[in-house]
Each structure stands twice: as C-alpha cells, then as structure tokens.
Design a protein around this motif. Sequence first.
Motif, PDB file in Angstrom:
ATOM      1  N   ILE A  88      47.870  49.124  38.018  1.00  7.46           N
ATOM      2  CA  ILE A  88      48.122  48.367  36.784  1.00  7.46           C
ATOM      3  C   ILE A  88      48.796  49.259  35.749  1.00  7.46           C
ATOM      4  O   ILE A  88      49.758  48.844  35.081  1.00  7.46           O
ATOM      5  N   TYR A 117      41.564  46.651  34.793  1.00 12.42           N
ATOM      6  CA  TYR A 117      42.713  46.150  34.029  1.00 12.42           C
ATOM      7  C   TYR A 117      42.557  46.373  32.531  1.00 12.42           C
ATOM      8  O   TYR A 117      43.555  46.503  31.811  1.00 12.42           O
ATOM      9  N   ILE A 167      47.934  39.855  31.331  1.00 14.95           N
ATOM     10  CA  ILE A 167      47.058  40.122  32.476  1.00 14.95           C
ATOM     11  C   ILE A 167      46.228  38.862  32.722  1.00 14.95           C
ATOM     12  O   ILE A 167      45.511  38.405  31.832  1.00 14.95           O
TER      13      ILE A 167
END
Length: 653
Positions: free
Chosen positions: A38, A62, A232
Amino acid sequence: MKIEDFNTEEIFSKHGLLANCFSDYEERPQQLQMAQAIQDSLKNHQHLAVEAGTGIGKSFAYLVGAIEAARKQKCKVLISTYTITLQEQLVNKDIPFLAKALGGCFQAALARGRNNFVCLRRLEFARRKQQGLFDAAADELLRLSEWASQSKEGLFSELDFVPSAQVLNAVKSEYGNCRSRKCEHFNKCFCWKNRRRLQTADIIVANHALLFSDLILRQKNVSILPDYKFVIIDEAHNIENVAQEHFGLDISQWRVDFLLHSLFNPRTKKGFLANTGYMQAIELVKLCEKAAKKFFDFVQEWFKANGGNGRIRAEFMDDCLSEPLKNLRLAVAGLVKKSSDEDEQFELLRFTDLLGALQADLQDFLACSNEANVYWIEVSDKAKRTAISLRSAPINPAVNIKQCLFDKFESVILTSATLCCNKEGDESGFEFFTKRIGLEKFKPLRLGSPFDYQSQVTMYIEPDMPEPDNTAFMQAAAEKIKKYVKLTDGRAFVLFTSYQMLETIANMLAGWFGENGIELLVHGGGVDRTELLRRFKLDRTSVLFGTDSFWQGVDVPGQALSNVIIVKLPFAVPTHPLIEGRIEHIRAQGHNPFFTYQLPQAVIKFKQGFGRLIRSKTDTGIIVVLDSRIIRKSYGREFLSAIEQCRIEVAAD
C-alpha cells in the motif's frame, strides 16, 4: 514520531512501535507485506487490489500507509467501509490506538451524510408550525429540542428514542435546503461543525454510500466532502452493489405516498400545507394521491398478469401520474412568492425539488431511457401490506465506476477477504472482481490468513441430499439442520439464499427447537439485525437463521459461533430481472454467463459465508454444506479450491 521517519518494518516488527503498545502483540508477515504494498502504491500513484485473509490485521496495514501518504504528500486520504461495524472499529479503536502509537502525527475525522444531523433552523421552524404539520408530534419535537440544546454532535443515532418518519423528515439537515453562512444557527450547526473537522483532517473515514454520492456529484463539479487525493476501500467486494444503487432508480409507492402526505394527508388533515389557506395546492395533492393509487394498482395488476416477472420494456403502461405531479410542482413553486416567511420559502422550494425529481425519475422509468440499464418492478408483501417499487440498475456498472473513481484518482486501494475466485495470486485471480468494477491497470496482491484452518475447521458435506430445486430438499435440509445443531449444542448460523426457504424451514423446525430448549432467532421476523446478533452472542445455545446480510460483515469471535450451516450454494436467482439482463448481455458478447458471471459471483459469496466461522486464532468449529452439488457437479471444485484449506469430511448416514 516524525513523518520522515516512517518505516513500516519498524512499526510492524516484533520490537516495533505497535509491539510497544500491545502486551500480546504478534508479528504477522502478511500484515507487513500488505502495508509495504500500500505504501508503494500510494507513493507511485498506482491502483492496488489486495485480498487479505481473515486475521491479517488489514486495517492497521492500510491506515499506516494512508497516514504516511497524507502527511508526506500533504493531502487527504479517504477510507471507505461498507458496514457500520467496521467504521466504528476504525474510528473508536484502530485510529485512536495508532494516534497514540505514532505520537499523534495525524488528524482523522468521520464523515457522515448530512441527513444524519438535525438542522437547528428546520427544528425551530417545525416547532412553530407543528400544529398543522404532524399528528401528535409536539412531544417528539420538544424532546428533540431539549436533546439538540445539549448534544455535541447532533446525530440522530445519539437519541434514546426513535422519532416518527414525518418528524425526522422535517428536521433533518438536507443538501439544497441549507442557508449556509446566512443562517442564524451557522456557528452552532452540527453539520457544518463536522465539515470543518473534515477540512482539517488528514484521514477521512466514510462509508461506500457517501463515497459514491460524492463521486457522482463531483462529475457535476459539486461535492459533499473536502478534496481527497487517494481512496482506500475496505470491504471492496460490495462496491458493485452500492454503485448500481447510485446509478439506478428506486421509486417506491412509499416514497410517493410519503412525499404527498408530507404536503397534505386528506385523512388526518395534517401536512405542510395544512392551515396555510393554499387550497388550490391542497386539491392538487388530493388529485395526485388518486392518480398514484390508480398508477400503482395498475402496476400490481400488470405484475400479476406477467406471472411475477417484473422486467419491463418502454411505455409498458400509460403515464397517469407525471402530469398531476407536474401541476402540483408548479403550484407549490408558485407559493414561494406568496410567502413572507423565509423558512417556509425554503421548505416550499424543497418540496418543489422533490416533486421535480420524482417526476423525472418516473418518466425515466416508463421510457426506459437508459439503454445500459435494466428496468423492473418489485412487489412484495410485508407485514400484510403490499410494497411496490419501480427499479433500474446498470447492466454493467463497471463503466460508471471507472469513470467516477479509477479515471479520477491516481491511486485507489481496494481490499477485502473475498476478492478472488481461486487461489491464484496474479491478476487472473482478481479477474471477475476487477471486470465488474472497471479496474483495468492495477497491482494484485493475495495474502492468505495466518490462522491454521486445518486444525481449527472441519467441513462436513452431505453427498446424498436431493437437488435444491427438488420438492424433497426442504424436508431433508430440515433433518440435517437438526443433526448438526445437536452436534454443537446450538451456537450455529444457518445461512439461506432466500427468505422464502428460510421461513419455510423455520416453521418446520420451530417446534423441535422449542422442545430442545434452543432459541431460534429468525432474520426478517420483526427483530432487527443488530438485536438478533446481540441475543445470539448472549445465549450460548441459540441458532440464527439468516439471509443475505448475515453472509458477510458479521463478527462473532469465540465459541458463541461454532457452526455455520450453508443450506444452498449461493447462486443468484437467474430469473431476477437484473441478473437476467446481465446474463443476456454476457451471452450477446459471446461468453458463457454461467462460468463468467454466475459461478464466480457465487464462489465469492460462499467464501464470505465460510469466513463467518473463524475470527481469531483460538476459534474452532464446523462448516456444513447441505448442497450436494459441491461434490456432484464438476464446478463444485471451484468453491472448495477458493476457500482456506481445512479438513473436509463427506458425511455418511
């Protein structure tokens, strides 16, 4: 911690920052791998799809990447979830923990749709006009006023009572019905306070519905959220369904009646126009109500005459409703100039907009104006009342999602425990998911669960069950449910693909459950989902019969849930108008709809049901599959190969 010192290995290692704050911290290689992927994708402005198995700790992975990107690139990152449960976990648990661990180097805020907030101006106006607006609403409005004077957030979810729909509709904050800085309540406005927090936040947490509302508005150069650079999306397997709702239509009979009765209800003599003297507009409301009844009566007759297949073609019936709605809209718009009360003017303009939107949606539906959509009618009987809805949705929402999301943002991260239809870790494993959402160029990453499914799970398959469409299936399934519920002393989810089958088998087994001292909790039986789950967790011998929403987003760790029974492989009903339209579209392109759409869709949902059982490294239990097609049919191996490897036993009578 200084942002330039961000190092994912130092954060996630067994001696890192997280370990210093967790007494029982476990280093998970998959979590570190996900965090680094990520971090790289946000840095290099690439799209990334991550299937992260249960137990990886994907939210920390994340969030750390989002925090670094927001601070280093001086931008906002939006994180979107599907369920309220995950949203609350992020806001109340994960983000505060990381803020402490990382030394408070970032700001985060939760974005809410403005309909969740009370509007102080509208609340004050409703109290002034309450005599004509509502039935017995004075007490509710008084309680709302007392609460609003003390509330910090002004969110209806804080209330210890549930106001009537009419009252909520009259006092909620609304887009297009806001005086903004000209409002005398602006400095105290709950909605604007939330927006100001979002303006200063590095991380914005929202849900998929709010995300797509914002994305669609941005196509018209309007927005409801501050500008954000990266997105996200957790629980990403749901975005196709959310998108199709936003790019389609839903005109329910309830929507029409509620709007008209909000203006004036001929039976109660209440509504916005009551006691105003605007008699012409009131008479037009009555005409609209009669036209609406005639319209929906015809819709219901047409539906019955077509054997319950609700898919429609253009101009399938005469439009007897649009003209009365237009006349009412023009009359209400004309009242604005007659009123000297600014608040009343705003409400009249609001009703004008709502009537205009309803009229436009109705004409769109009857004309089937978008060739890329399927149009259909839904009729259901709920609580002895017939509910009728006119629906449309895109045949292929990928086109819409690509335009508003992947073409607009340099990096979108998508993650879930169920994105792949097989064990492949390259792009081919994600092919079904990415094609459905319009994601073309991306980096794939598939990470298995750290849990030991071989020792934690046993799957039982019943090989001699009749086919699900056989009349003998229901009785046979009921007997097998008894068998496996006894095996675990209750503590079971029984997952169905249709409410009709659930209700039938629940009725068949209600007496047996009572005789054996097991509480049967039935989804759709008048108790909401949250309360059902609460009861299930409290009663260690209960069994919960659930449909669609219990296949995913439900977290019951520990021995409270020791048994998940999947009654039928979760294929979507092929005769549903939307599924039917998609099958026709795929076939017209020269592809086999079963293998390219129906099977992979069912495999992903099967994985979601399978994932309900094991939520921690100490959980154990059984999965039961009552659909013998999983071993009788050649495609059955697709379901078994997609899940985490566990012990499988083919049952013998």
